[in-house]
Write a protein that holds these residues in place. Structure first.
Motif, PDB file in Angstrom:
ATOM      1  N   LEU A  72      50.065  25.497  38.134  1.00 56.58           N
ATOM      2  CA  LEU A  72      49.272  25.980  39.259  1.00 56.58           C
ATOM      3  C   LEU A  72      47.857  25.428  39.171  1.00 56.58           C
ATOM      4  O   LEU A  72      47.404  25.044  38.076  1.00 56.58           O
ATOM      5  N   PRO A  73      47.135  25.381  40.294  1.00 54.51           N
ATOM      6  CA  PRO A  73      45.736  24.926  40.256  1.00 54.51           C
ATOM      7  C   PRO A  73      44.878  25.867  39.413  1.00 54.51           C
ATOM      8  O   PRO A  73      45.102  27.080  39.386  1.00 54.51           O
ATOM      9  N   LEU A  86      47.119  32.662  40.534  1.00 56.06           N
ATOM     10  CA  LEU A  86      46.464  33.104  39.299  1.00 56.06           C
ATOM     11  C   LEU A  86      45.409  34.180  39.553  1.00 56.06           C
ATOM     12  O   LEU A  86      45.375  35.189  38.826  1.00 56.06           O
ATOM     13  N   PRO A  87      44.526  34.011  40.554  1.00 59.23           N
ATOM     14  CA  PRO A  87      43.578  35.100  40.821  1.00 59.23           C
ATOM     15  C   PRO A  87      44.262  36.426  41.139  1.00 59.23           C
ATOM     16  O   PRO A  87      43.824  37.477  40.670  1.00 59.23           O
ATOM     17  N   LEU A  88      45.343  36.395  41.919  1.00 65.05           N
ATOM     18  CA  LEU A  88      46.027  37.635  42.269  1.00 65.05           C
ATOM     19  C   LEU A  88      46.713  38.260  41.056  1.00 65.05           C
ATOM     20  O   LEU A  88      46.735  39.487  40.916  1.00 65.05           O
ATOM     21  N   ILE A  89      47.263  37.442  40.170  1.00 66.56           N
ATOM     22  CA  ILE A  89      47.876  37.985  38.953  1.00 66.56           C
ATOM     23  C   ILE A  89      46.848  38.749  38.143  1.00 66.56           C
ATOM     24  O   ILE A  89      47.098  39.868  37.673  1.00 66.56           O
ATOM     25  N   VAL A  90      45.671  38.159  37.959  1.00 59.68           N
ATOM     26  CA  VAL A  90      44.618  38.816  37.180  1.00 59.68           C
ATOM     27  C   VAL A  90      44.214  40.134  37.826  1.00 59.68           C
ATOM     28  O   VAL A  90      44.116  41.180  37.163  1.00 59.68           O
ATOM     29  N   MET A  91      43.992  40.125  39.128  1.00 56.82           N
ATOM     30  CA  MET A  91      43.541  41.327  39.823  1.00 56.82           C
ATOM     31  C   MET A  91      44.584  42.429  39.770  1.00 56.82           C
ATOM     32  O   MET A  91      44.265  43.591  39.486  1.00 56.82           O
ATOM     33  N   VAL A  92      45.849  42.080  40.028  1.00 56.78           N
ATOM     34  CA  VAL A  92      46.893  43.098  40.140  1.00 56.78           C
ATOM     35  C   VAL A  92      47.209  43.716  38.788  1.00 56.78           C
ATOM     36  O   VAL A  92      47.233  44.946  38.641  1.00 56.78           O
ATOM     37  N   VAL A  93      47.444  42.892  37.769  1.00 54.09           N
ATOM     38  CA  VAL A  93      47.883  43.454  36.487  1.00 54.09           C
ATOM     39  C   VAL A  93      46.779  44.259  35.815  1.00 54.09           C
ATOM     40  O   VAL A  93      47.039  45.278  35.161  1.00 54.09           O
ATOM     41  N   ARG A  94      45.528  43.848  35.980  1.00 55.63           N
ATOM     42  CA  ARG A  94      44.438  44.585  35.347  1.00 55.63           C
ATOM     43  C   ARG A  94      44.245  45.953  35.997  1.00 55.63           C
ATOM     44  O   ARG A  94      44.013  46.945  35.312  1.00 55.63           O
TER      45      ARG A  94
END
Length: 328
Positions: A175-176, A196-204
């Motif tokens: 991914l970029p 990647l930004p959404l993964i960080v936001m959601v899981v945290r």
């Protein structure tokens, strides 16, 4: 008739609670803006100093300061901006000369899109994981979900973002890594940049919410009314949706107030790490340019959003637990 009498008793208390919170919101917002404005005054230089400071002479800088309205007292500048803001006029950017509304419109659109997408993904993920763990306490799936949520919760947002960039984007090249070299159009046309930004936001944000949903399910699943429903032959789906979920999710919904704050702050951190063209980037640029109208507008809108989110969540929580609302 009994429901009508109950509504009549609760409504005045609910209205007083809303009015009281609105007054508190106004006070909080004023304090926040004053603190931010004072901090901005403590930064070295002003907009006339940091813009073209290698080109303009001392006299030209004074003329620029006069054109920008920086030659009046800070108190008057703040009061003038506040008065215009109450009418919907957020002022003019010191850096670009454009209206502040036009400067922050696209960044807020990007930030809003990220927050909505994260919330749409967060709620089903946290609810499903919390119920999966809570319905089978002590099982391997409960231990696995709890361990993962605790582990993720112990890692700061920016560290998790850097780890994902390092392994997923740089080493595996799946991914970029960042939005460097792109523009706002990329956010809406290249969804792979958002993964990647959404993964960080959601899981945290989901990590603490999962544990709260689990705790609510564990507490409710063995209560007498649930056992009675089982004995009466209520099916598993109906039992879950009509008897367990409404009571188990009450504390989790109240927790969404703090989750909303975490989601908002998480958006800003993620934007800074991944160089998203959102409101965090606009705020950083405004601070670098000493662009006070833009700084105040961003802080006012984001602060108001955070406060209103808390108000709405508190009111929803009060409706789910009327006695708690009445006690307040």
């Amino acid at each position: 008739m009994s429901w009508s009498r109950s509504a009549e008793r609760v409504s005045p208390a609910w209205a007083r609670a809303v009015l009281r919170r609105l007054v508190i919101i106004a006070g909080q917002l004023v304090v926040l803006l004053v603190v931010v404005f004072v901090l901005s005054l403590l930064l070295p230089g002003d907009a006339a100093d940091v813009q073209n400071n290698d080109v303009l002479g001392a006299g030209q800088r004074e003329a620029a300061r006069h054109l920008l309205g920086l030659d009046v007292s800070p108190v008057r500048r703040f009061l003038d901006w506040s008065g215009h803001a109450l009418t919907g006029d957020l002022g003019t950017s010191y850096a670009s000369g454009e209206s502040v509304a036009s400067v922050i419109a696209e960044p807020f659109l990007v930030t809003g899109l990220m927050a909505v997408l994260a919330l749409v993904l967060l709620l089903p993920v946290a609810t499903a994981a919390g119920f999966a763990a809570g319905l089978r306490p002590g099982s391997w799936i409960d231990r696995l979900i709890t361990s993962i949520s605790v582990g993720i919760d112990s890692v700061p947002d920016f560290v998790l973002a850097i780890l994902l960039v390092t392994f997923v984007a740089v080493r595996l090249e799946l991914l970029p890594a960042t939005f460097l070299g792109t523009d706002t159009h990329t956010v809406f046309t290249r969804p792979e940049y958002l993964v990647l930004p959404l993964i960080v936001m959601v899981v945290r944000v989901a990590a603490p919410l999962v544990r709260l949903v689990r705790a609510g399910v564990v507490e409710v699943r063995d209560r007498p009314y649930v056992e009675q429903a089982r004995r009466l032959g209520v099916g598993p789906t109906s039992l879950l949706l009509r008897h367990i979920a409404p009571n188990a999710l009450g504390p989790a919904i109240q927790e969404l107030g703090r989750t909303g704050d975490g989601l908002l702050s998480g958006v800003l951190i993620v934007e800074a790490v991944f160089v998203l063209p959102g409101i965090a980037s606009a705020l950083i640029n405004a601070i670098g340019n000493r662009d006070d109208p833009v700084i105040l507008a961003i802080v006012a809108i984001t602060g108001l959003c955070a406060i209103v989110i808390n108000l709405v969540i508190d009111l929803i929580g009060g409706r789910l637990a009327p006695r708690a609302e009445m006690a307040r």
